[in-house]
Design a protein around this motif. Structure first.
Motif, PDB file in Angstrom:
ATOM      1  N   ALA A 186       0.827  -1.198   0.000  1.00 21.78           N
ATOM      2  CA  ALA A 186       0.000   0.000   0.000  1.00 21.78           C
ATOM      3  C   ALA A 186       0.863   1.251   0.000  1.00 21.78           C
ATOM      4  N   ALA A 187       1.941   1.238   0.761  1.00 20.55           N
ATOM      5  CA  ALA A 187       2.838   2.394   0.801  1.00 20.55           C
ATOM      6  C   ALA A 187       3.467   2.635  -0.559  1.00 20.55           C
ATOM      7  N   GLU A 188       3.878   1.533  -1.220  1.00 17.18           N
ATOM      8  CA  GLU A 188       4.472   1.677  -2.546  1.00 17.18           C
ATOM      9  C   GLU A 188       3.472   2.228  -3.536  1.00 17.18           C
ATOM     10  N   ASP A 189       2.210   1.766  -3.446  1.00 19.13           N
ATOM     11  CA  ASP A 189       1.175   2.286  -4.332  1.00 19.13           C
ATOM     12  C   ASP A 189       0.976   3.782  -4.131  1.00 19.13           C
ATOM     13  N   GLN A 190       0.991   4.215  -2.855  1.00 20.61           N
ATOM     14  CA  GLN A 190       0.801   5.630  -2.570  1.00 20.61           C
ATOM     15  C   GLN A 190       1.965   6.462  -3.118  1.00 20.61           C
ATOM     16  N   ILE A 191       3.186   5.957  -2.971  1.00 25.30           N
ATOM     17  CA  ILE A 191       4.355   6.666  -3.511  1.00 25.30           C
ATOM     18  C   ILE A 191       4.266   6.762  -5.020  1.00 25.30           C
ATOM     19  N   SER A 192       3.903   5.631  -5.656  1.00 26.77           N
ATOM     20  CA  SER A 192       3.789   5.616  -7.112  1.00 26.77           C
ATOM     21  C   SER A 192       2.725   6.602  -7.583  1.00 26.77           C
ATOM     22  N   ALA A 193       1.577   6.618  -6.902  1.00 29.94           N
ATOM     23  CA  ALA A 193       0.510   7.553  -7.269  1.00 29.94           C
ATOM     24  C   ALA A 193       0.962   8.991  -7.102  1.00 29.94           C
ATOM     25  N   SER A 194       1.720   9.248  -6.047  1.00 27.34           N
ATOM     26  CA  SER A 194       2.227  10.601  -5.815  1.00 27.34           C
ATOM     27  C   SER A 194       3.169  11.027  -6.936  1.00 27.34           C
ATOM     28  N   ARG A 195       4.032  10.104  -7.359  1.00 28.73           N
ATOM     29  CA  ARG A 195       4.965  10.417  -8.442  1.00 28.73           C
ATOM     30  C   ARG A 195       4.232  10.666  -9.745  1.00 28.73           C
ATOM     31  N   ARG A 196       3.185   9.867 -10.012  1.00 26.90           N
ATOM     32  CA  ARG A 196       2.402  10.071 -11.229  1.00 26.90           C
ATOM     33  C   ARG A 196       1.718  11.424 -11.210  1.00 26.90           C
ATOM     34  N   SER A 197       1.231  11.807 -10.025  1.00 25.49           N
ATOM     35  CA  SER A 197       0.563  13.101  -9.897  1.00 25.49           C
ATOM     36  C   SER A 197       1.533  14.246 -10.183  1.00 25.49           C
ATOM     37  N   LEU A 198       2.762  14.139  -9.657  1.00 23.03           N
ATOM     38  CA  LEU A 198       3.767  15.167  -9.912  1.00 23.03           C
ATOM     39  C   LEU A 198       4.143  15.212 -11.380  1.00 23.03           C
ATOM     40  N   ALA A 199       4.300  14.031 -12.010  1.00 20.27           N
ATOM     41  CA  ALA A 199       4.646  13.976 -13.429  1.00 20.27           C
ATOM     42  C   ALA A 199       3.542  14.583 -14.265  1.00 20.27           C
ATOM     43  N   ALA A 200       2.288  14.281 -13.923  1.00 20.15           N
ATOM     44  CA  ALA A 200       1.164  14.836 -14.669  1.00 20.15           C
ATOM     45  C   ALA A 200       1.136  16.356 -14.540  1.00 20.15           C
ATOM     46  N   ALA A 201       1.433  16.862 -13.349  1.00 16.39           N
ATOM     47  CA  ALA A 201       1.451  18.317 -13.144  1.00 16.39           C
ATOM     48  C   ALA A 201       2.522  18.977 -13.999  1.00 16.39           C
ATOM     49  N   ASP A 202       3.667  18.293 -14.175  1.00 15.25           N
ATOM     50  CA  ASP A 202       4.728  18.838 -15.015  1.00 15.25           C
ATOM     51  C   ASP A 202       4.363  18.773 -16.497  1.00 15.25           C
ATOM     52  N   LEU A 203       3.632  17.733 -16.869  1.00 15.31           N
ATOM     53  CA  LEU A 203       3.303  17.533 -18.280  1.00 15.31           C
ATOM     54  C   LEU A 203       2.194  18.469 -18.759  1.00 15.31           C
ATOM     55  N   LYS A 204       1.221  18.747 -17.904  1.00 11.35           N
ATOM     56  CA  LYS A 204       0.017  19.472 -18.339  1.00 11.35           C
ATOM     57  C   LYS A 204       0.313  20.793 -19.042  1.00 11.35           C
ATOM     58  N   PRO A 205       1.070  21.708 -18.437  1.00 10.44           N
ATOM     59  CA  PRO A 205       1.275  22.996 -19.110  1.00 10.44           C
ATOM     60  C   PRO A 205       2.047  22.852 -20.415  1.00 10.44           C
ATOM     61  N   CYS A 206       2.977  21.896 -20.465  1.00  7.14           N
ATOM     62  CA  CYS A 206       3.766  21.695 -21.671  1.00  7.14           C
ATOM     63  C   CYS A 206       2.915  21.117 -22.797  1.00  7.14           C
TER      64      CYS A 206
END
Length: 505
Positions: free
Chosen positions: A26-46
Motif C-alpha cells: 500500500a505504501a508503494e502504491d501511494q508513492i507511485s501515485a504521488s509520483r504520477r501526480s507530480l509527473a502529470a502536473a509537469d506535463l500538463k502545461p507543456c
C-alpha cells in the motif's frame, strides 16, 4: 507495440483488477501515485501548448485509455496524449524529456507485456490512433498509411481502393504500427513476405524532435532497424509507405478439425512434414490444446478447384478429420472469416465502429523451429508438456514459414527481423481471466512447455509475441550488435526505452 495474435473470441474474459492494500504494498502504491501526480502536473502545461487531446489520472477518460489487450500488469501512465499531427508528436516527446518521464507510442495496445503502456508506471503514452492518413497509388502498387490504423479498417480501405492488401495478421483490432515494426506474419505472408518486408519507407520523429525519412537510400541503417526492431527503440513512426499486392482473384479458406487427443501426435507430424515443401501460395497455422483438439487452418491464394492436390500429402498422413470446411471467397470475405465472422458478414464490420477491445490475462512464450521440424522425441515431449499442466485454458499455435516462403528468401542481415530459416514459430499461451490465483501455476506451465520444447528447437523467439523473460538475443540474434550501433546513433540518450528495448551497449 502491437503484435499479430489470434486469441479466440470465446476465451476472452474481462479482468477485474484486485488490489491488496496491505503493508509495504500500500505504501508503494501511494508513492507511485504521488509520483504520477507530480509527473502529470509537469506535463500538463507543456502538452497544452500543442492543443492535442490529453487524459490524466483521476478522469474516466484516463481509465478508459488504460484498457489494453493484456491486463496482467495494469501499468498506470503519468498521462495519455492523442496527437493528430506530427507537430503534436514532437511536442509530446519534448514534454516527456522536460518532465523527466518515459514515453511510449501506442498503436493497437496488443503488447503481450503491456509495453504499449510503457512497461512500467509513470510514462507518457502517445496514442497514435489519430494518424489515419491514407493514399493508394495504382501505378506503383504502393500505399501511404498513417501509423494509427488497425488491421481491419486498413484491409477494408485497401480493398475498396484497388482490391489490394498487405500480408498482415488475422486479428483485425491489432494496430499496424507495432505489428509491422516487429515483423508481422499473416495468412498471405508465405507468398508476399512479412509486413516488415513490405515497408518501403517510414516517417519517424526522433528524440531530438527531428522528422526523418527512412528507406533504402535515405538513412538505410534506420530503415534496417525499424523493420523488425522498430517499436519504441529509435523514435515514433508516424507514417508508412507499403508495397501492396493484388488480391482481386478468388481465394480459398480451409480448416480441418480433430477432437481426439490420441491423434495429436499423428496430425502434428503430418503438418510439419507437409509444411517443408508446401507452395508459397498456401499459408497455414496448426492448433493444439490440452482438451485434445487439433486443427489446421489456412489460406490458398487461388480457387477451391486447385486446392486439393496441394493438401494431399498432409491429409494422407493425418487422421480422418472430424470436420472439414473449404470455402472459396473474395479477399475481404477471407479477412472476415479469419476474424471469426461468417463470410456473408457486412464488410463494414471491419471499420470496427463501436468496437470494444478484447482483453484477457495470460502468459505467452514463443520459439522458432527449423526444418525438418521437431523429432519424434521432441513432438512427444511437447505434447506431454502441453497435457501435463494445471489448466486446460491454454492453446498452442504453429505458424508456418517454410523454405518455399517469401519470408525465408530474405537474408538474415537485410532487416532486423533475423528469423529467416524457420519451418514454423510456436505461440504458447495460458490464460486465467480474473482468476488471479491461477497465475503462478499457469505461468510455470508455459515455462515448462518452453523448456520441454527448447532442446529440439532453436534459441530464437518472435518479438511480436514479446516475453519479458527472454533475452534480446532470442529476438534479434546476429543483428543485435548492429541494432545497438544504430541505437547509439539515433537515440543516444535512450529516450525511447522499455524493459526489452534495444540498449545503448
Amino acid at each position: 507495440m502491437g503484435s499479430y495474435t489470434r486469441l479466440r473470441m470465446n476465451i476472452f474474459v474481462v479482468y477485474c483488477c484486485v488490489l491488496l492494500a496491505i503493508g509495504a504494498s500500500a505504501a508503494e502504491d501511494q508513492i507511485s501515485a504521488s509520483r504520477r501526480s507530480l509527473a502529470a502536473a509537469d506535463l500538463k502545461p507543456c502538452l497544452s501548448t500543442a492543443k492535442a487531446r490529453t487524459a490524466y489520472p483521476g478522469s474516466q477518460e484516463y481509465e478508459n485509455a488504460r484498457i489494453v489487450f493484456q491486463l496482467r500488469n495494469r501499468y498506470a501512465p503519468a498521462a495519455f496524449v492523442f496527437p493528430t499531427t506530427v507537430a503534436q508528436v514532437q511536442n509530446a516527446i519534448a514534454c516527456s524529456i522536460k518532465a523527466g518521464v518515459g514515453i511510449a507510442p501506442r498503436g493497437g495496445g496488443h503488447s503481450f507485456e503491456d509495453y504499449s503502456l510503457g512497461g512500467r508506471d509513470g510514462v507518457l503514452v502517445v496514442d497514435m490512433a489519430g494518424f489515419t492518413g491514407f493514399s493508394y497509388d495504382r501505378t506503383t502498387q504502393t500505399a501511404v498509411v498513417g501509423a494509427g490504423w488497425r488491421l481491419g479498417p486498413l484491409y477494408l480501405a485497401l480493398w475498396n481502393a484497388g482490391k489490394v492488401t498487405i500480408p498482415a495478421g488475422n486479428c483485425v483490432s491489432v494496430g499496424i504500427a507495432g505489428h509491422a515494426l516487429g515483423g508481422g506474419w499473416g495468412f498471405s505472408s508465405r507468398k508476399f513476405g512479412l509486413v516488415a518486408d513490405n515497408i518501403l519507407e517510414a516517417q519517424v520523429v526522433l528524440a531530438n524532435g527531428t522528422v526523418v525519412t527512412a528507406n533504402k537510400s535515405k538513412n538505410p541503417d534506420l530503415y534496417f532497424a525499424l523493420r523488425g526492431a522498430g517499436a519504441n527503440s529509435f523514435g515514433i513512426v508516424t507514417q508508412f509507405k507499403f508495397q501492396v499486392h493484388d488480391v482481386s482473384f478468388p481465394v480459398t479458406h480451409f480448416k480441418y478439425t480433430w477432437t481426439t487427443k490420441s491423434q495429436q501426435f499423428q496430425n502434428f507430424k503430418a503438418f510439419q512434414t507437409w509444411g517443408v515443401n508446401v507452395p508459397a501460395e498456401i499459408s497455414a497455422s496448426f492448433y493444439l490444446d490440452p482438451f485434445g483438439n487439433s486443427n489446421i487452418e489456412g489460406t490458398y491464394l487461388g480457387p477451391k478447384s486447385k486446392l486439393a492436390p496441394l493438401l494431399t500429402t498432409f491429409l494422407q498422413n493425418a487422421a480422418r478429420p472430424a470436420s472439414t470446411s473449404v470455402e472459396e471467397l473474395n479477399w475481404i470475405q477471407l479477412i472476415l472469416v479469419n476474424a471469426g465472422k461468417p463470410s456473408n458478414t457486412d464488410p463494414n464490420y471491419l471499420k470496427l465502429q463501436g468496437f470494444q477491445l478484447p482483453t484477457n490475462t495470460f502468459k505467452a512464450k514463443s520459439i522458432f523451429v527449423n526444418a525438418p521440424g521437431l523429432s519424434d522425441a521432441g513432438v512427444n515431449a511437447m505434447i506431454k508438456a502441453m497435457n501435463g499442466g494445471p489448466t486446460q485454458k491454454a492453446y498452442f499455435l504453429y505458424d508456418l514459414f517454410g523454405k518455399q516462403s517469401a519470408i525465408n528468401q530474405v537474408p538474415r542481415s537485410a532487416t532486423s527481423f533475423v528469423h529467416r530459416s524457420s519451418l514454423f514459430t510456436i505461440q504458447a499461451v495460458a490464460y486465467w481471466g480474473n482468476n488471479a490465483g491461477e497465475a503462478a501455476g499457469d505461468t510455470a506451465y508455459i515455462n515448462n512447455y518452453y523448456q520441454s520444447v527448447r532442446p529440439y528447437a532453436t534459441s530464437e523467439a518472435y518479438q511480436n509475441y514479446i516475453d519479458r523473460d527472454m533475452p534480446l538475443s532470442a529476438y534479434y540474434g546476429s543483428n543485435l550488435g548492429a541494432l545497438i550501433t544504430d541505437k547509439k546513433k539515433w537515440d543516444p540518450k535512450n529516450v525511447f526505452n522499455f524493459p526489452q528495448s534495444i540498449p545503448l551497449k
